[in-house]
Design a protein around this motif. Sequence first.
Motif, PDB file in Angstrom:
ATOM      1  N   LYS A 109       0.821  -1.211   0.000  1.00 18.62           N
ATOM      2  CA  LYS A 109       0.000   0.000   0.000  1.00 18.62           C
ATOM      3  C   LYS A 109       0.852   1.257   0.000  1.00 18.62           C
ATOM      4  O   LYS A 109       0.578   2.206  -0.748  1.00 18.62           O
ATOM      5  N   ILE A 110       1.884   1.305   0.826  1.00 22.38           N
ATOM      6  CA  ILE A 110       2.678   2.538   0.954  1.00 22.38           C
ATOM      7  C   ILE A 110       3.864   2.581  -0.008  1.00 22.38           C
ATOM      8  O   ILE A 110       4.384   3.658  -0.311  1.00 22.38           O
ATOM      9  N   LYS A 111       4.298   1.399  -0.522  1.00 21.69           N
ATOM     10  CA  LYS A 111       5.428   1.351  -1.455  1.00 21.69           C
ATOM     11  C   LYS A 111       5.093   0.391  -2.599  1.00 21.69           C
ATOM     12  O   LYS A 111       5.574  -0.741  -2.643  1.00 21.69           O
ATOM     13  N   PRO A 112       4.289   0.871  -3.551  1.00 26.44           N
ATOM     14  CA  PRO A 112       3.845  -0.014  -4.640  1.00 26.44           C
ATOM     15  C   PRO A 112       4.995  -0.546  -5.489  1.00 26.44           C
ATOM     16  O   PRO A 112       4.862  -1.594  -6.117  1.00 26.44           O
ATOM     17  N   ASP A 113       6.129   0.186  -5.515  1.00 27.60           N
ATOM     18  CA  ASP A 113       7.253  -0.237  -6.339  1.00 27.60           C
ATOM     19  C   ASP A 113       8.209  -1.178  -5.603  1.00 27.60           C
ATOM     20  O   ASP A 113       9.258  -1.553  -6.135  1.00 27.60           O
ATOM     21  N   ALA A 114       7.881  -1.555  -4.386  1.00 22.89           N
ATOM     22  CA  ALA A 114       8.747  -2.453  -3.618  1.00 22.89           C
ATOM     23  C   ALA A 114       8.818  -3.823  -4.286  1.00 22.89           C
ATOM     24  O   ALA A 114       7.852  -4.294  -4.892  1.00 22.89           O
ATOM     25  N   SER A 115       9.986  -4.447  -4.178  1.00 20.62           N
ATOM     26  CA  SER A 115      10.177  -5.759  -4.787  1.00 20.62           C
ATOM     27  C   SER A 115       9.227  -6.788  -4.164  1.00 20.62           C
ATOM     28  O   SER A 115       9.083  -6.837  -2.938  1.00 20.62           O
ATOM     29  N   CYS A 136      17.903  -2.264   4.882  1.00 16.39           N
ATOM     30  CA  CYS A 136      16.581  -2.192   5.510  1.00 16.39           C
ATOM     31  C   CYS A 136      15.743  -1.126   4.803  1.00 16.39           C
ATOM     32  O   CYS A 136      16.047   0.067   4.872  1.00 16.39           O
ATOM     33  N   GLN A 137      14.708  -1.548   4.119  1.00 15.88           N
ATOM     34  CA  GLN A 137      13.883  -0.631   3.334  1.00 15.88           C
ATOM     35  C   GLN A 137      12.816   0.076   4.172  1.00 15.88           C
ATOM     36  O   GLN A 137      12.417   1.196   3.854  1.00 15.88           O
ATOM     37  N   HIS A 138      12.383  -0.580   5.249  1.00 13.71           N
ATOM     38  CA  HIS A 138      11.304   0.004   6.057  1.00 13.71           C
ATOM     39  C   HIS A 138      11.290  -0.673   7.425  1.00 13.71           C
ATOM     40  O   HIS A 138      11.679  -1.843   7.551  1.00 13.71           O
ATOM     41  N   ILE A 139      10.868   0.074   8.437  1.00 13.26           N
ATOM     42  CA  ILE A 139      10.724  -0.470   9.788  1.00 13.26           C
ATOM     43  C   ILE A 139       9.274  -0.318  10.220  1.00 13.26           C
ATOM     44  O   ILE A 139       8.715   0.779  10.179  1.00 13.26           O
ATOM     45  N   ILE A 140       8.677  -1.433  10.604  1.00 14.61           N
ATOM     46  CA  ILE A 140       7.307  -1.417  11.125  1.00 14.61           C
ATOM     47  C   ILE A 140       7.396  -1.658  12.625  1.00 14.61           C
ATOM     48  O   ILE A 140       7.790  -2.744  13.056  1.00 14.61           O
ATOM     49  N   PHE A 141       7.054  -0.637  13.404  1.00 16.32           N
ATOM     50  CA  PHE A 141       7.281  -0.660  14.852  1.00 16.32           C
ATOM     51  C   PHE A 141       5.966  -0.884  15.584  1.00 16.32           C
ATOM     52  O   PHE A 141       5.019  -0.105  15.441  1.00 16.32           O
ATOM     53  N   CYS A 142       5.926  -1.962  16.365  1.00 18.87           N
ATOM     54  CA  CYS A 142       4.699  -2.338  17.070  1.00 18.87           C
ATOM     55  C   CYS A 142       4.940  -2.256  18.575  1.00 18.87           C
ATOM     56  O   CYS A 142       5.420  -3.208  19.192  1.00 18.87           O
ATOM     57  N   GLY A 143       4.629  -1.112  19.142  1.00 16.25           N
ATOM     58  CA  GLY A 143       4.802  -0.907  20.579  1.00 16.25           C
ATOM     59  C   GLY A 143       3.988   0.288  21.037  1.00 16.25           C
ATOM     60  O   GLY A 143       4.490   1.186  21.708  1.00 16.25           O
ATOM     61  N   SER A 144       2.721   0.302  20.665  1.00 16.90           N
ATOM     62  CA  SER A 144       1.903   1.510  20.798  1.00 16.90           C
ATOM     63  C   SER A 144       1.595   1.913  22.235  1.00 16.90           C
ATOM     64  O   SER A 144       1.283   3.068  22.504  1.00 16.90           O
ATOM     65  N   ALA A 145       1.668   0.981  23.191  1.00 20.35           N
ATOM     66  CA  ALA A 145       1.200   1.283  24.544  1.00 20.35           C
ATOM     67  C   ALA A 145       2.306   1.767  25.472  1.00 20.35           C
ATOM     68  O   ALA A 145       2.047   2.044  26.638  1.00 20.35           O
ATOM     69  N   ASP A 146       3.533   1.896  24.976  1.00 21.88           N
ATOM     70  CA  ASP A 146       4.663   2.229  25.845  1.00 21.88           C
ATOM     71  C   ASP A 146       5.219   3.599  25.497  1.00 21.88           C
ATOM     72  O   ASP A 146       5.801   3.805  24.434  1.00 21.88           O
ATOM     73  N   ASN A 147       5.051   4.557  26.415  1.00 25.52           N
ATOM     74  CA  ASN A 147       5.545   5.913  26.204  1.00 25.52           C
ATOM     75  C   ASN A 147       7.048   5.963  26.009  1.00 25.52           C
ATOM     76  O   ASN A 147       7.566   6.885  25.388  1.00 25.52           O
ATOM     77  N   GLY A 148       7.777   4.977  26.576  1.00 24.55           N
ATOM     78  CA  GLY A 148       9.228   5.007  26.505  1.00 24.55           C
ATOM     79  C   GLY A 148       9.759   5.041  25.081  1.00 24.55           C
ATOM     80  O   GLY A 148      10.845   5.571  24.833  1.00 24.55           O
ATOM     81  N   TYR A 149       9.009   4.499  24.134  1.00 24.51           N
ATOM     82  CA  TYR A 149       9.485   4.469  22.758  1.00 24.51           C
ATOM     83  C   TYR A 149       9.433   5.843  22.096  1.00 24.51           C
ATOM     84  O   TYR A 149      10.001   6.024  21.016  1.00 24.51           O
ATOM     85  N   ALA A 150       8.775   6.789  22.720  1.00 25.22           N
ATOM     86  CA  ALA A 150       8.769   8.154  22.173  1.00 25.22           C
ATOM     87  C   ALA A 150      10.182   8.714  22.152  1.00 25.22           C
ATOM     88  O   ALA A 150      10.546   9.480  21.252  1.00 25.22           O
ATOM     89  N   ARG A 151      11.006   8.338  23.148  1.00 27.87           N
ATOM     90  CA  ARG A 151      12.390   8.804  23.177  1.00 27.87           C
ATOM     91  C   ARG A 151      13.205   8.163  22.058  1.00 27.87           C
ATOM     92  O   ARG A 151      14.154   8.756  21.545  1.00 27.87           O
ATOM     93  N   VAL A 152      12.849   6.955  21.671  1.00 29.85           N
ATOM     94  CA  VAL A 152      13.567   6.267  20.588  1.00 29.85           C
ATOM     95  C   VAL A 152      13.177   6.858  19.238  1.00 29.85           C
ATOM     96  O   VAL A 152      14.024   7.135  18.381  1.00 29.85           O
ATOM     97  N   LEU A 153      11.881   7.082  19.034  1.00 33.32           N
ATOM     98  CA  LEU A 153      11.376   7.503  17.730  1.00 33.32           C
ATOM     99  C   LEU A 153      11.465   9.001  17.498  1.00 33.32           C
ATOM    100  O   LEU A 153      11.413   9.450  16.348  1.00 33.32           O
ATOM    101  N   GLY A 154      11.598   9.769  18.586  1.00 35.71           N
ATOM    102  CA  GLY A 154      11.547  11.228  18.462  1.00 35.71           C
ATOM    103  C   GLY A 154      12.570  11.806  17.508  1.00 35.71           C
ATOM    104  O   GLY A 154      12.304  12.797  16.817  1.00 35.71           O
ATOM    105  N   SER A 155      13.752  11.197  17.440  1.00 37.71           N
ATOM    106  CA  SER A 155      14.819  11.722  16.578  1.00 37.71           C
ATOM    107  C   SER A 155      14.582  11.431  15.099  1.00 37.71           C
ATOM    108  O   SER A 155      15.316  11.930  14.248  1.00 37.71           O
ATOM    109  N   TYR A 156      13.573  10.631  14.793  1.00 34.64           N
ATOM    110  CA  TYR A 156      13.348  10.218  13.414  1.00 34.64           C
ATOM    111  C   TYR A 156      12.017  10.745  12.881  1.00 34.64           C
ATOM    112  O   TYR A 156      11.456  10.183  11.928  1.00 34.64           O
ATOM    113  N   ARG A 157      11.532  11.814  13.480  1.00 38.21           N
ATOM    114  CA  ARG A 157      10.255  12.412  13.047  1.00 38.21           C
ATOM    115  C   ARG A 157      10.239  12.634  11.535  1.00 38.21           C
ATOM    116  O   ARG A 157      11.181  13.145  10.953  1.00 38.21           O
ATOM    117  N   GLY A 158       9.137  12.274  10.914  1.00 38.87           N
ATOM    118  CA  GLY A 158       8.948  12.552   9.502  1.00 38.87           C
ATOM    119  C   GLY A 158       9.578  11.554   8.560  1.00 38.87           C
ATOM    120  O   GLY A 158       9.425  11.686   7.340  1.00 38.87           O
TER     121      GLY A 158
END
Length: 430
Positions: free
Chosen positions: A120-126, A201-223
Amino acid sequence: MLDLTELRSRHEAIRLTEGSKDKIIEELISHAQRLDEALQCERNESQDQKKLVGLYRKDAEKCQVELAEKSRKEAALKFVSVLVDGDHMNFREKFVQNEQNGGRLAARALIEAVQNHIRKIKPDASPNIKYKIRVYANVAGLSKTHYDTGIVSSQDVLNSFIQGFNMEDTLCDFVDAGNGKECSDVKLGALFEHYFLDVHCQHIIFCGSADNGYARVLGSYRGSDRISLVEGPPFARELRELACDFETTSFPEVFRSKKMSRKVSFGGITATLIPTPPRTPTQNYASVAKRSFPISNNSSPTVNSLTRTIETSSLKLVVCKNANDERVDSPLQISTKGKIEALKQQKFCNQFHILGSCSWGGSCTHKHEPKLVEQDVVDLMWIARLSACPKGLQCDDESCVNGHRCPHRNCTGWGCKFPHDADTRIIGSN
């Protein structure tokens, strides 16, 4: 009669003319010789260039073959990373209850959901891209939670489910991260940063929605367009604020949309942790436990054993919640500042004196003796809360003795690890 003077004059003129002609001829011959030499050089250079062109052509053809082979190999190394916090992102009950076969089905369902998202998000992906799935969890704690909530009839069921999950695909791994509070968080955070720097690594799918601690990990990669966040249970407050900067999705066919409620059973007695909000300040963990469990007046060995267990070795803190489903530290009636400071200096083990046991065992560097009186335990609880829980307001660990909101009245929030501006009104508990 010929005039000798005139004859000599004419001869001289002829001689000069002949000399000029010979000179011109010599010059023409020299020029022709130079041109011939230059032409020969050009011919030699042309031949050399033809040889070089031939060599370059062969090299170019070889490079094209090598580049095609390299591209083919690199294409084979490209992958999508799927990172799952198994402590908070729980697989649906139907998978876990089906044990090993359910594990296989869960892995298959997760791969299919990820494939659909990538298309859906990368139609040209292998179409041949690989999917590396890593699930990290405190397996012992997760097994107990599934058992305590009645999802499974035995704690061994989850182990069987994990075996099936790992067997379904060579790149699917459900890993026991250990029984520490932050084991899964640390491993997932480190693996996330490693994969983000990996050119394959073409894409990262991160599954950890209930833990605020991951905001510190993901914050530097906004956008970043290389990251997708998967929502199972609702996004924790800080993650909810970040979610708008990333691609977000959900896999309802794979993960539960709600956290598992926690109930415990001892010897046939089922207990819910504080079914109604507390009206008075919590004095200490032991008194909380006594009020939290509806123990009968029956003096049977089972009940007495249960009471002793709660008061000594397996005591858990009741997780109080506010209207936003965020953790609230219950009030403490501490003694004096002087006693608090004196208690700090003695370096008592928080886990041992508050919970009744220490996870560090013989390697613990803090004091287990002497036994503290009740008020000292309350004061030690206050001291323990000076250390910020990395999960903050989203912490659901009943044995967590750290603080979940800033204890300092005039804190500006700059550089502070505690959550601020949290609603401290308790309306319920887990």
